[in-house]
Write a protein that holds these residues in place. Structure first.
Motif, PDB file in Angstrom:
ATOM      1  N   SER A 817      22.715  32.193   7.811  1.00  0.00           N
ATOM      2  CA  SER A 817      23.555  30.993   7.669  1.00  0.00           C
ATOM      3  C   SER A 817      24.740  31.174   8.599  1.00  0.00           C
ATOM      4  CB  SER A 817      24.032  30.812   6.223  1.00  0.00           C
ATOM      5  OG  SER A 817      24.851  31.889   5.818  1.00  0.00           O
ATOM      6  N   LEU A 818      25.101  30.077   9.260  1.00  0.00           N
ATOM      7  CA  LEU A 818      26.235  30.170  10.175  1.00  0.00           C
ATOM      8  C   LEU A 818      27.015  28.856  10.097  1.00  0.00           C
ATOM      9  CD1 LEU A 818      25.581  28.375  13.002  1.00  0.00           C
ATOM     10  CD2 LEU A 818      23.946  30.246  13.290  1.00  0.00           C
ATOM     11  N   ALA A 819      28.285  28.936  10.425  1.00  0.00           N
ATOM     12  CA  ALA A 819      29.170  27.761  10.440  1.00  0.00           C
ATOM     13  C   ALA A 819      30.042  27.861  11.677  1.00  0.00           C
ATOM     14  CB  ALA A 819      30.022  27.702   9.175  1.00  0.00           C
ATOM     15  N   GLY A 820      30.220  26.718  12.343  1.00  0.00           N
ATOM     16  CA  GLY A 820      31.027  26.749  13.543  1.00  0.00           C
ATOM     17  C   GLY A 820      31.280  25.351  14.064  1.00  0.00           C
ATOM     18  N   THR A 821      31.693  25.274  15.306  1.00  0.00           N
ATOM     19  CA  THR A 821      32.059  24.011  15.931  1.00  0.00           C
ATOM     20  C   THR A 821      31.251  23.854  17.217  1.00  0.00           C
ATOM     21  OG1 THR A 821      34.285  24.139  15.037  1.00  0.00           O
ATOM     22  CG2 THR A 821      33.931  22.640  16.885  1.00  0.00           C
ATOM     23  N   ALA A 822      30.620  22.699  17.321  1.00  0.00           N
ATOM     24  CA  ALA A 822      29.867  22.389  18.526  1.00  0.00           C
ATOM     25  C   ALA A 822      30.711  21.504  19.433  1.00  0.00           C
ATOM     26  CB  ALA A 822      28.571  21.678  18.165  1.00  0.00           C
ATOM     27  N   ARG A 823      30.698  21.775  20.703  1.00  0.00           N
ATOM     28  CA  ARG A 823      31.490  20.993  21.654  1.00  0.00           C
ATOM     29  C   ARG A 823      30.555  20.531  22.775  1.00  0.00           C
ATOM     30  NH1 ARG A 823      36.669  21.850  20.162  1.00  0.00           N
ATOM     31  NH2 ARG A 823      37.096  23.815  19.045  1.00  0.00           N
ATOM     32  N   VAL A 824      30.575  19.173  22.984  1.00  0.00           N
ATOM     33  CA  VAL A 824      29.735  18.612  24.019  1.00  0.00           C
ATOM     34  C   VAL A 824      30.406  17.346  24.558  1.00  0.00           C
ATOM     35  CG1 VAL A 824      28.348  17.343  22.305  1.00  0.00           C
ATOM     36  CG2 VAL A 824      27.447  17.764  24.609  1.00  0.00           C
ATOM     37  N   GLU A 825      30.519  17.264  25.875  1.00  0.00           N
ATOM     38  CA  GLU A 825      31.053  16.086  26.566  1.00  0.00           C
ATOM     39  C   GLU A 825      32.396  15.659  25.999  1.00  0.00           C
ATOM     40  OE1 GLU A 825      28.103  13.121  26.356  1.00  0.00           O
ATOM     41  OE2 GLU A 825      26.674  14.179  27.662  1.00  0.00           O
ATOM     42  N   GLY A 826      33.293  16.661  25.735  1.00  0.00           N
ATOM     43  CA  GLY A 826      34.633  16.369  25.237  1.00  0.00           C
ATOM     44  C   GLY A 826      34.698  16.074  23.771  1.00  0.00           C
TER      45      GLY A 826
END
Length: 876
Positions: A817-826
């Motif tokens: 299990s993982l948790a995080g932040t995805a960043r794409v095209e600003g």
């Protein structure tokens, strides 16, 4: 008147001078005078006349000869008369062999004197001989004392090997003590009893009872004998004190012409197998003397072993045993079965020569054979001892000695050995025996044939092995193949069997061509030289050196004490590159630098097996493989081997240190320690401890692994760099950066698990970046998954946790299990991902294609939540 006076003076001078003249010339006239009464063909010789000293008539020497043979020699005899006649002699030596030189008398026979008449003729006297000896039996020399009167005669003899004390009153003879040493190192035979002598000497005693005790080298150790007779018949019994049944029961009868021992029975239950049989002896014309007596005898021997019953017969005669010229044929025929061995004998022979110097000569056809099982696994197919023409005398064996042995061992193979030689008056440590030997065989366990040949001699007390060569065509076992190992005698083995200063010397050389190892390289041609020196083959020191190409020399030394082999080996400091030939070429491992040395002490003995202990050291080792290097290897191995068990780390643990391991990644400062026993047990465990290595920017460590295991060995992953791992694996589909921690509990004897409840996590942020081309391809092929894949192009993982389990079949299960932040095209969006993965790591190790596996999994399994927007994103 004047004439009468002169006659009186002359007569007086004659009476004075005559005895003086006779005394001074006794050496000339006494032998001639004595010859009138001595037997024909005998004479006495005196070198100096007698002297009268202190009232005793002394004679320095006197010899009694039969022909040219000295029958008796007297030295320093003195005759005096203190209260009765007393004859003292310093030395009296008798030679019984000269009796045969006395010719038979032609005088008419007269009526023999009775014993009483002979006793009445004895003067009252004492006779003392300080040393009485017989030339044929010098070991029985001693001092003799006689006390003689017509009524009673006493005899006392004292020597080192013979003692006798007896008294005779008329016809009654009482033997108070008789002891005689028959066998060296054994207690003497003792005898006592009462005997009634015949009226006329020369006949047999009319009655008596004599008992004796003698000691045996084996069996009951002590045996008693009793001889009883009355008139012309009697019985001889021999028995053990603790056994009611006699060992020998021999009834005998005596007639005018024959002495017969018939239907006698004997048994011997003390040889480890029962022996029994019968004995018959017949002596015809015994009154005519030994030279004219005809003897016949038959001894039967019944044996019983595991192979069954056997019967052998020893027959003598008819023939004669003579003081001068014996002629006695004998023959041994039959078979004996002892344990699981069977012996066959056909041994015709003849005894001839003087009784004191008998010679045994085996006739043509004399052969001794045997077959059977020595031990459970070793079978003697046949062993033959041809004995035709061999002579045995008291001076030794003369003739050709041969032996042929054919045998096989159930698991080891078969072999044939030949021995051929010649003896010249040979007995152990006397005479000469030269021999040569040869043979061959098969050694089944190692798919080999072997041969042996050599020669030697035994001259007096020196045994020389002059030549020896034995070896195998090959040895193949457990992946090891040795070409043509062989042992040769480089210096003759000489055993000097001197009682005061025995010596044993010699030298051997062991050679072998290449020794090949399955799946590895080969050992170059090897040579081991060994020299021997000591007291005898049971006590000697040995020293040697082993070389194999550039390997060595390994110096060896030790000693053998007849039971235990002890030794030490020193391997001097030597570069590791000399071991390059021992590595297989397809391994492509090149030894570049480093040095090693070792020292071992060992001991081997029956019942103990092999024991060894020592240490080996490698310093600064370096090796190259295609695509990898190992540098700075330090290895210290202290060990002990006892009873099939290795003990590692006797004076400190086994230590392995590696400065650097270069492969797809670089590992440094590898450390490990080992201490304990192998095979291990609860009482004697094996401990692997303090294992650590600096790799991937972090540390992999294990504090302790105990075998047998009670608890899991915890393998800790500390601050490993994922970016270095990705760089090493070089996947094209993704990149990962950040640090990883973890713990993997390892089991090596668990019934189900290798890793149970292991975990991985990130102590800080992890960054995952997927390959742009891979994501674009997924979007084109799968529009539904493409929307989610866009959010995984760049992900910052704040927290992850992975549970890891690996069973003993290689099945790996991971739940993450993982948790995080995805960043794409600003844009940014929160991600929570749960997944599980199963794969067989054994298959994975055979094909490490992480990128392709990940791409397939992402395409088929990943779904992401809808992206957040506006206020909802701010609240998150």
């Amino acid at each position: 008147m004047k004439g009468k006076y002169k006659a009186a003076v002359a007569l007086l001078l004659l009476l004075i001078l005559l005895p003086l003249t006779l005394m001074l010339t006794v050496a000339q006239w006494l032998p001639t005078l004595a010859g009138l009464w001595l037997p024909k063909g005998t004479r006495i010789a005196i070198t100096s006349g007698p002297r009268l000293i202190h009232g005793a008539l002394q004679l320095p020497d006197l010899r009694y000869l039969a022909g040219d043979c000295e029958l008796a020699k007297v030295q320093n005899a003195a005759l005096s008369h203190p209260s009765r006649w007393f004859l003292h002699i310093d030395t009296l030596r008798l030679n019984p062999d000269c009796i045969s030189q006395i010719p038979a008398s032609d005088a008419p026979a007269t009526a023999p004197r009775t014993l009483a008449q002979w006793q009445a003729m004895l003067p009252r006297s004492w006779i003392s001989v300080d040393t009485l000896s017989l030339t044929s039996w010098p070991q029985y020399a001693g001092a003799l004392r006689l006390d003689l009167t017509p009524e009673r005669q006493r005899l006392d003899f004292r020597g080192n090997a013979l003692n006798l004390n007896a008294v005779m009153n008329g016809q009654a003879l009482t033997v108070k003590q008789l002891s005689i040493d028959v066998l060296p190192g054994q207690a003497p035979v003792t005898l006592a009893g009462d005997i009634t002598l015949p009226l006329v000497p020369g006949g047999l005693p009319t009655q008596g009872r004599v008992s004796a005790r003698f000691h045996l080298p084996q069996g009951p150790r002590v045996a008693d004998a009793e001889l009883v007779w009355q008139g012309n018949s009697g019985q001889l019994l021999v028995f053990s004190p603790d056994d009611a049944e006699p060992l020998l029961d021999a009834p005998w009868t005596l007639t005018t012409n024959r002495i017969a021992i018939s239907d006698s029975r004997w048994r011997w239950p003390y040889a480890g197998f029962p022996l029994s049989g019968r004995l018959n002896i017949y002596a015809d014309d015994w009154r005519n003397g030994l030279d004219n007596m005809q003897l016949r005898a038959r001894l039967s021997v019944l044996t019983q072993g595991e192979a069954g019953k056997g019967n052998a017969v020893l027959s003598f005669g008819p023939g004669r045993l003579s003081l001068t010229n014996s002629d006695m044929p004998l023959r041994v025929t039959g078979e004996a079965k002892l344990a699981q061995m069977i012996f066959y004998a056909t041994l015709p022979a003849t005894l001839h020569g003087a009784l004191s110097d008998l010679k045994l000569r085996f006739s043509p056809g004399a052969l001794l054979r045997s077959r059977g099982q020595v031990i459970d696994s070793l079978s003697i197919d046949e062993v033959r001892w041809p004995l035709a023409g061999v002579n045995v005398t008291r001076r030794g064996v003369v003739g050709r000695l041969q032996a042929i042995l054919r045998a096989h061992e159930n698991d080891m193979g078969h072999f044939t050995l030949h021995l051929d030689g010649r003896a010249r008056h040979f007995f152990p440590d006397a005479g000469l025996w030269t021999w040569r030997y040869w043979g061959d065989g098969a050694f089944t366990p190692m798919q080999a044939r072997w041969d042996v040949k050599g020669r030697g001699e035994w001259r007096d007390n020196t045994i020389r092995l002059l030549a020896l060569s034995t070896g195998f065509n090959q040895l193949r076992y457990a992946g090891v193949a040795v070409d043509a190992p062989r042992i040769d005698l480089s210096v003759p083995l000489i055993w000097q069997r001197d009682e005061k200063r025995p010596t044993f010397t010699g030298a051997l050389t062991l050679t072998a061509r290449n020794t090949r190892f399955s799946g590895a390289g080969s050992l170059p041609p090897a040579t081991l030289n060994v020299s021997l020196s000591g007291r005898d083959p049971t006590q000697f020191n040995w020293r040697g050196a082993l070389r194999a190409g550039k390997i060595g020399p390994v110096r060896l030394q030790g000693r053998w004490d007849g039971v235990r082999l002890r030794g030490e080996a020193w391997w001097p400091k030597q570069t590791l590159t000399v071991f390059q030939p021992m590595l297989p070429a397809d391994l492509k491992l090149a030894l570049k630098s480093g040095a090693m040395h070792a020292q071992v002490a060992f001991s081997a003995a029956p019942g103990q097996g092999l024991e060894a202990g020592g240490h080996g050291v490698i310093r600064g080792g370096s090796a190259w493989l295609p695509g990898s290097q190992v540098n700075g290897v330090d290895f210290v191995l202290p060990f002990r081997y006892v009873g099939g068990v290795w003990r590692f780390g006797t004076h400190g643990p086994v230590r392995l240190r590696i400065d650097e391991i270069r492969s797809q990644t670089v590992a440094r400062n590898f450390r490990a320690s080992l201490q304990g026993w192998y095979p291990w047990s609860e009482a004697q465990p094996l401990l692997l401890s303090d294992v650590s290595v600096d790799v991937l920017g972090g540390v992999i460590a294990m504090r302790q692994l105990r075998m047998p295991q009670r608890d899991a060995a915890l393998l800790r992953l500390q601050n490993l760099s994922s970016s270095e791992l990705i760089t090493a694996l070089k996947p094209k589909q993704f990149t990962l950066s950040g640090r990883i921690n973890g713990a993997l509990p390892l089991w090596f004897n668990h019934p189900a698990w290798i890793i149970k409840n292991g975990w991985l996590t990130n102590p800080g942020p992890l960054t995952l970046r997927l390959d742009k081309d891979m994501v674009d391809a997924i979007v084109r092929d799968n529009m539904a998954a493409g929307a989610g894949m866009n959010w995984l192009r760049y992900v910052e993982i704040a927290h992850s946790w992975t549970d890891i389990n690996l069973d003993n079949l290689g099945q790996l299960t991971m739940k993450s299990s993982l948790a995080g932040t995805a960043r794409v095209e600003g844009k940014s969006g929160d991600i929570k991902l749960n997944y599980s993965h199963q794969e067989n790591v054994f298959t994975l190790w055979r094909s490490l294609r992480f990128g392709d596996n990940l791409q397939s999994w992402l395409e088929q399994n990943m779904t992401l939540p809808a992206p957040c927007a506006g206020r909802a994103c701010k609240e998150q």
